[in-house]
Design a protein around this motif. Structure first.
Motif, PDB file in Angstrom:
ATOM      1  N   ARG A 125      -9.562  -5.809   0.920  1.00 10.34           N
ATOM      2  CA  ARG A 125     -10.520  -5.444  -0.127  1.00 10.34           C
ATOM      3  C   ARG A 125     -11.775  -6.307  -0.078  1.00 10.34           C
TER       4      ARG A 125
ATOM      5  N   ASN B 204      -8.207   1.943  -2.254  1.00  6.69           N
ATOM      6  CA  ASN B 204      -7.827   0.713  -2.947  1.00  6.69           C
ATOM      7  C   ASN B 204      -9.011  -0.155  -3.373  1.00  6.69           C
TER       8      ASN B 204
ATOM      9  N   ILE C  25       0.878  -1.175   0.000  1.00  9.14           N
ATOM     10  CA  ILE C  25       0.000   0.000   0.000  1.00  9.14           C
ATOM     11  C   ILE C  25       0.914   1.222   0.000  1.00  9.14           C
TER      12      ILE C  25
END
Length: 209
Positions: free
Chosen positions: A136, A208, A73
């Motif tokens: 996610r 994201n 990230i």
């Protein structure tokens, strides 16, 4: 020649969150089993040892970022999470130190409620960090973030009542007001710190998706 293993940032976050939970557990143990400020002094080395281990992980993370070409990230987010977790652990250690440094003569009966909410926040952060590699898709990751925010709101409400009672019920004892208002504020800062970690995690999720 064996290929050098990549630094696992997610595992580092989980280790930090676990140390935050250990520090919160130690705080609760100090509160529930309080006898004297001098007795708390014997616990301080253990609190510092936990904090020192957290500092080492934080340092490892910073060094890894300096050497990594690619990170899972954004670098700024990694630094923000690592720093925020480290702050939570530092603040919990500070509370334990304050019991001794300010020579408290009794343990305030109302502090335990906020301390347990802090522990729940640290527990939720540990869960979030264990789910972070799959953030996610993980419903548990999102729910843990929501839980931390809920616990912080509850802690805010309790803090308001604690401060109100301190400045009314204990108004004739100014030294008691000074000592406990400082301790209550530091405890509230810890809960805010957990929420800050959760907010950074929320930002990562939004960036994201």
């Amino acid at each position: 020649m064996a290929r050098k293993q990549k630094y696992d940032y997610f595992k580092a976050f989980e280790r930090q969150a676990d140390l935050a939970l250990q520090e919160a557990d130690l705080l609760i143990d100090v509160i529930e089993n309080f006898t004297t400020a001098e007795a708390v002094r014997e616990v301080i080395p253990k609190a510092h040892e936990i904090e020192h281990r957290a500092d080492e992980i934080n340092h490892e993370t910073y060094m890894a970022i300096a050497k990594s070409f690619i990170t899972p990230i954004d670098r700024d987010d990694i630094l923000a999470i690592a720093g925020a977790l480290d702050d939570v652990i530092d603040d919990i250690e500070d509370i334990i130190n304050l019991f001794y440094m300010m020579d408290v003569h009794f343990m305030h009966k109302d502090i335990i409620g906020v301390a347990h909410l802090l522990r729940k926040s640290c527990e939720a952060l540990k869960l979030a960090m264990s789910e972070f590699p799959d953030f996610r898709k993980s419903a548990a990751f999102s729910q843990a973030i929501i839980s931390v925010n809920d616990f912080e709101e509850q802690a805010d409400e309790l803090h308001e009542e604690l401060m109100h009672n301190l400045f009314t019920v204990d108004a004739e004892n100014p030294m008691r007001v000074v000592v406990w208002s400082r301790i209550f504020l530091k405890l509230e800062n810890c809960c805010d710190g957990c929420e800050h970690v959760a907010d950074v995690l929320s930002t990562v999720l939004l960036k994201n998706v």
